[in-house]
Design an enzyme around this catalytic site. Structure first.
Site, PDB file in Angstrom:
ATOM      1  N   THR A   1       8.487  25.410  20.410  1.00 17.81           N
ATOM      2  CA  THR A   1       7.638  24.441  19.779  1.00 17.81           C
ATOM      3  C   THR A   1       8.453  23.531  18.857  1.00 17.81           C
ATOM      4  O   THR A   1       9.453  23.935  18.284  1.00 17.81           O
ATOM      5  CB  THR A   1       6.620  25.252  18.932  1.00 17.81           C
ATOM      6  OG1 THR A   1       5.987  26.174  19.800  1.00 17.81           O
ATOM      7  CG2 THR A   1       5.614  24.381  18.272  1.00 17.81           C
TER       8      THR A   1
ATOM      9  N   ARG B   1      -4.416  29.673  27.799  1.00 16.57           N
ATOM     10  CA  ARG B   1      -4.007  30.220  26.486  1.00 16.57           C
ATOM     11  C   ARG B   1      -3.765  29.053  25.515  1.00 16.57           C
ATOM     12  O   ARG B   1      -3.135  28.065  25.845  1.00 16.57           O
ATOM     13  CB  ARG B   1      -2.735  31.031  26.666  1.00 16.57           C
ATOM     14  CG  ARG B   1      -2.193  31.659  25.370  1.00 16.57           C
ATOM     15  CD  ARG B   1      -0.943  30.978  24.900  1.00 16.57           C
ATOM     16  NE  ARG B   1      -0.400  31.598  23.701  1.00 16.57           N
ATOM     17  CZ  ARG B   1       0.612  31.094  23.001  1.00 16.57           C
ATOM     18  NH1 ARG B   1       1.182  29.965  23.378  1.00 16.57           N
ATOM     19  NH2 ARG B   1       1.022  31.692  21.917  1.00 16.57           N
ATOM     20  N   VAL B   2      -4.324  29.165  24.314  1.00 15.72           N
ATOM     21  CA  VAL B   2      -4.158  28.131  23.288  1.00 15.72           C
ATOM     22  C   VAL B   2      -3.256  28.688  22.192  1.00 15.72           C
ATOM     23  O   VAL B   2      -3.467  29.794  21.703  1.00 15.72           O
ATOM     24  CB  VAL B   2      -5.525  27.718  22.702  1.00 15.72           C
ATOM     25  CG1 VAL B   2      -5.343  26.730  21.554  1.00 15.72           C
ATOM     26  CG2 VAL B   2      -6.405  27.111  23.794  1.00 15.72           C
TER      27      VAL B   2
ATOM     28  N   ASP C   1      -1.012  28.377  18.415  1.00 18.53           N
ATOM     29  CA  ASP C   1      -1.239  27.935  17.031  1.00 18.53           C
ATOM     30  C   ASP C   1      -0.943  26.453  16.846  1.00 18.53           C
ATOM     31  O   ASP C   1      -1.429  25.843  15.891  1.00 18.53           O
ATOM     32  CB  ASP C   1      -0.361  28.750  16.071  1.00 18.53           C
ATOM     33  CG  ASP C   1       1.125  28.527  16.334  1.00 18.53           C
ATOM     34  OD1 ASP C   1       1.538  28.547  17.521  1.00 18.53           O
ATOM     35  OD2 ASP C   1       1.865  28.317  15.365  1.00 18.53           O
TER      36      ASP C   1
ATOM     37  N   GLY D   1       7.106  29.584  17.065  1.00 21.60           N
ATOM     38  CA  GLY D   1       7.225  30.998  17.404  1.00 21.60           C
ATOM     39  C   GLY D   1       5.903  31.598  17.811  1.00 21.60           C
ATOM     40  O   GLY D   1       5.035  30.885  18.332  1.00 21.60           O
TER      41      GLY D   1
ATOM     42  N   GLY E   1       2.614  32.278  18.291  1.00 22.24           N
ATOM     43  CA  GLY E   1       1.433  31.597  17.789  1.00 22.24           C
ATOM     44  C   GLY E   1       0.284  32.511  17.449  1.00 22.24           C
ATOM     45  O   GLY E   1      -0.493  32.226  16.526  1.00 22.24           O
TER      46      GLY E   1
HETATM   47  N1  GLY Z   1       3.941  28.389  18.588  1.00 25.76           N
HETATM   48  C1  GLY Z   1       3.759  28.101  19.949  1.00 25.76           C
HETATM   49  C2  GLY Z   1       3.235  29.181  20.757  1.00 25.76           C
HETATM   50  O1  GLY Z   1       2.750  30.172  20.252  1.00 25.76           O
HETATM   51  O2  GLY Z   1       3.279  29.082  21.969  1.00 25.76           O
END
Ligand code: GLY
Length: 308
Positions: free
Chosen positions: A170, A198-199, A201, A222, A224
């Site tokens: 990210t 999948r969503v 953070d 990292g 999420g």
């Molecule tokens: N921070 C991005 C993810 O969890 O994919």
């Protein structure tokens, strides 16, 4: 401006805009777009690694510290610049904040955001290599009676996978403009082989992104799911408001997530920019860094994050 690892490629574009008097929102969007176009970055935009069906799904958000308005999109396919869709949601669909999947894509078309390919040959090869290493045949991803078994094996692999070779990254970009306004942008392709839909953070305000001129801006990279469970970006800003330095505030936000039980733990990182320009970062792994560039700088500088 500050940016997470691999966000440095966008800083010059953002800082150029700030020098010309543009807003923090403009600078953040411009910088994130450069990162989204970088095919060598396999966790953001074009070149991002695909989900378990081999399709790239992108998430992004942007938040304006002056108004605390935000826009976000998740699980978007076929658009290389989800950050621009997120900004359009923020500014042109203010009765909403987060759009997902087909609805986000429909809105992006209506808003005139450019479509384009996001899956690169290199990303497909990396995706296939990861599956073959686990003895999984990528051809089963979509067709035939093996599909369900395939999904189960991929999800098992995700559960047992060590931290991958490249960081799960990210991009975060945080900007402070000449008028004293802050903005934060976040963009990601999320975990490779993730379950479709999948969503992360990165699309969740309060978790992967938060910005308030009165307090500061914060963002995460990292794992999420931990940042969502910990509402980590907002936690960082609570610590900043209570008097912590930006680095200490990031460390405090991450420390809270270490208390969360998680069988799939992988690194989590936070960045913070204060309204007076102080900044800092922290990470759950050693050796992590971020980049900073001001209007007086010709190029960016790399700073260390504190390990938590
Ligand atoms: N921070 C991005 C993810 O969890 O994919």
């Amino acid at each position: 401006m500050i940016a997470s690892e691999r966000g440095e490629v966008g800083l010059a574009a953002g800082v150029d805009l700030l020098r010309a008097g543009a807003s923090a929102m403009d600078a953040v969007e411009a910088a994130v777009r450069v990162v989204e176009s970088n095919e060598a970055d396999h966790y953001v935009g074009v070149g991002g690694l695909p989900n378990l069906l081999g399709e790239v799904e992108l998430d992004a958000s942007i938040m304006d510290g002056a108004t605390r308005r935000a826009g976000a999109v998740a699980a978007v396919s076929g658009f290389p610049h989800p950050i621009s869709i997120a900004r359009a949601v923020c500014e042109r669909l203010p009765q909403h904040l987060l759009l997902v999947g087909a609805g986000a894509e429909r809105f992006a078309d209506e808003a005139g955001i450019e479509r384009g390919p996001t899956l690169t040959d290199e990303a497909v090869q990396m995706w296939r290599r990861g599956l073959s290493a686990a003895g999984i045949d990528a051809a089963e991803a979509r067709h035939g009676p093996g599909e369900r078994a395939y999904r189960e094996r991929v999800l098992e692999r995700l559960a047992s996978m060590p931290v991958p070779g490249g960081p799960w990254d990210t991009v975060n970009v945080l900007a402070l403009d000449a008028a004293g306004n802050l903005a934060v942008g976040v963009s990601t392709s999320g975990y490779p082989w993730k379950y479709p839909g999948r969503v992360s953070d990165s699309a969740i305000i309060g978790a992967g992104n938060y910005c308030d001129n009165a307090v500061g801006g914060a963002a995460c990279t990292g794992r999420g799911e931990l940042a969502i469970r910990g509402t980590t970006a907002r936690s960082v800003l609570h610590a900043l408001a209570a008097g912590a330095s930006p680095e200490d505030a990031c460390a405090a936000g991450l420390a809270e997530t270490l208390e969360l039980p998680d069988d799939f733990r992988s690194p989590l990182q936070a960045l913070c920019l204060a309204p007076d320009g102080r900044h800092g970062g922290a990470s759950t792994i050693a050796g992590a860094s971020y980049a900073v560039m001001t209007a007086d700088d010709e190029t960016f500088e790399v700073r260390k994050r504190r390990q938590v």
